[in-house]
Design a protein around this motif. Structure first.
Motif, PDB file in Angstrom:
ATOM      1  N   ASP A 134      37.465  23.958  26.048  1.00  0.00           N
ATOM      2  CA  ASP A 134      38.519  22.936  26.047  1.00  0.00           C
ATOM      3  C   ASP A 134      38.007  21.681  26.746  1.00  0.00           C
ATOM      4  O   ASP A 134      37.662  21.720  27.933  1.00  0.00           O
ATOM      5  CB  ASP A 134      39.746  23.478  26.775  1.00  0.00           C
ATOM      6  CG  ASP A 134      40.954  22.550  26.645  1.00  0.00           C
ATOM      7  OD1 ASP A 134      40.768  21.372  26.281  1.00  0.00           O
ATOM      8  OD2 ASP A 134      42.074  23.006  26.935  1.00  0.00           O
TER       9      ASP A 134
ATOM     10  N   ASP B 102      39.135  20.699  30.240  1.00  0.00           N
ATOM     11  CA  ASP B 102      38.586  21.355  31.424  1.00  0.00           C
ATOM     12  C   ASP B 102      37.653  20.416  32.179  1.00  0.00           C
ATOM     13  O   ASP B 102      37.605  20.432  33.410  1.00  0.00           O
ATOM     14  CB  ASP B 102      37.808  22.612  31.033  1.00  0.00           C
ATOM     15  CG  ASP B 102      38.714  23.751  30.584  1.00  0.00           C
ATOM     16  OD1 ASP B 102      39.927  23.693  30.873  1.00  0.00           O
ATOM     17  OD2 ASP B 102      38.202  24.681  29.935  1.00  0.00           O
TER      18      ASP B 102
ATOM     19  N   TRP C 291      37.602  19.518  36.142  1.00  0.00           N
ATOM     20  CA  TRP C 291      36.435  19.743  37.008  1.00  0.00           C
ATOM     21  C   TRP C 291      36.142  18.510  37.864  1.00  0.00           C
ATOM     22  O   TRP C 291      35.915  18.617  39.069  1.00  0.00           O
ATOM     23  CB  TRP C 291      35.194  20.058  36.174  1.00  0.00           C
ATOM     24  CG  TRP C 291      35.245  21.329  35.403  1.00  0.00           C
ATOM     25  CD1 TRP C 291      36.016  22.441  35.656  1.00  0.00           C
ATOM     26  CD2 TRP C 291      34.496  21.633  34.222  1.00  0.00           C
ATOM     27  NE1 TRP C 291      35.790  23.401  34.718  1.00  0.00           N
ATOM     28  CE2 TRP C 291      34.862  22.949  33.831  1.00  0.00           C
ATOM     29  CE3 TRP C 291      33.546  20.943  33.472  1.00  0.00           C
ATOM     30  CZ2 TRP C 291      34.298  23.567  32.715  1.00  0.00           C
ATOM     31  CZ3 TRP C 291      32.979  21.553  32.362  1.00  0.00           C
ATOM     32  CH2 TRP C 291      33.349  22.847  31.982  1.00  0.00           C
TER      33      TRP C 291
END
Length: 221
Positions: free
Chosen positions: A165, A168, A172
């Motif tokens: 995805d 993500d 992060w």
């Protein structure tokens, strides 16, 4: 409003060839790193290589403001702290792209002309310091740009090497913010080339040497 030059430096589409570099992610994946490990890798890079590179870029920016401009001390200090030849070569290759952009923007600027005298070719953080002088960014802005580039380089490479995805990658980078702030503060605290931290992670060096021998790879390092 944010400095437009800073936004440009933080843009992954900046035409300096950085898309050919994974900041060590590809060799790490070959060694067994998984997608779940990427947040930990980002934190590790922020406390090691990112601090060294951001500090070197800031030192180069400060050197660019002196007369005459002399990048040799920071260039030599950075090279000494990059023991693996493949990583030095990758940095010089990326530095060439940054130097080319700086020449296009301000070919006669003292910060740019001084790069031509460096042997070997200017390493990427040194060239970024010269580009920062051309763009009139502050040391703090440049340190933020270098550290942010480290994060987005790994996040962008992850989309190719460990697909998942894309949202993500945003999480992060946002989750790493406290470590980003710490890396910038450490980089700005370095005042001389002799004080440049030697923060290259040993595994990164080992993986880079292995990566250089591979015939099939997507990124320089």
């Amino acid at each position: 409003m944010a400095n437009p030059a800073l936004l440009l430096l933080g843009d992954g589409r900046l035409p300096v060839g950085a898309y050919t570099y994974s900041a060590g992610l590809e060799p790490a994946v070959a060694a067994g790193l998984t997608r779940d490990d990427i947040p930990a890798l980002l934190r590790a890079r922020l406390h090691t290589a990112a601090v060294t590179e951001a500090a070197a870029a800031v030192l180069a920016l400060r050197a660019a403001g002196r007369d005459p401009v002399d990048y040799c001390p920071v260039q030599h200090a950075l090279a000494a702290r990059t023991p693996a030849a493949p990583l030095r070569e990758a940095s010089a290759t990326l530095g060439r792209g940054v130097h080319r952009l700086a020449r296009r923007l301000a070919p006669d600027h003292p910060a740019v002309t001084a790069l031509a005298g460096l042997r070997p070719r200017p390493l990427r953080p040194v060239a970024l310091g010269a580009l920062g002088a051309v763009m009139k960014v502050t040391p703090e802005e440049l340190a933020h740009a270098v550290v942010h580039d480290e994060l987005q380089t790994i996040a962008s490479a992850a989309l190719k090497l460990l697909p998942g995805d894309p949202l993500d990658t945003v999480a992060w980078i946002l989750d790493a913010e406290p470590h980003t702030t710490a890396a910038v503060a450490e980089a700005l605290a370095v005042r001389t080339p002799a004080g440049l931290p030697a923060r290259t992670p040993p595994l990164t060096e080992q993986w880079a040497l292995e990566h250089a021998r591979r015939e099939r790879r997507l990124f320089l390092a």
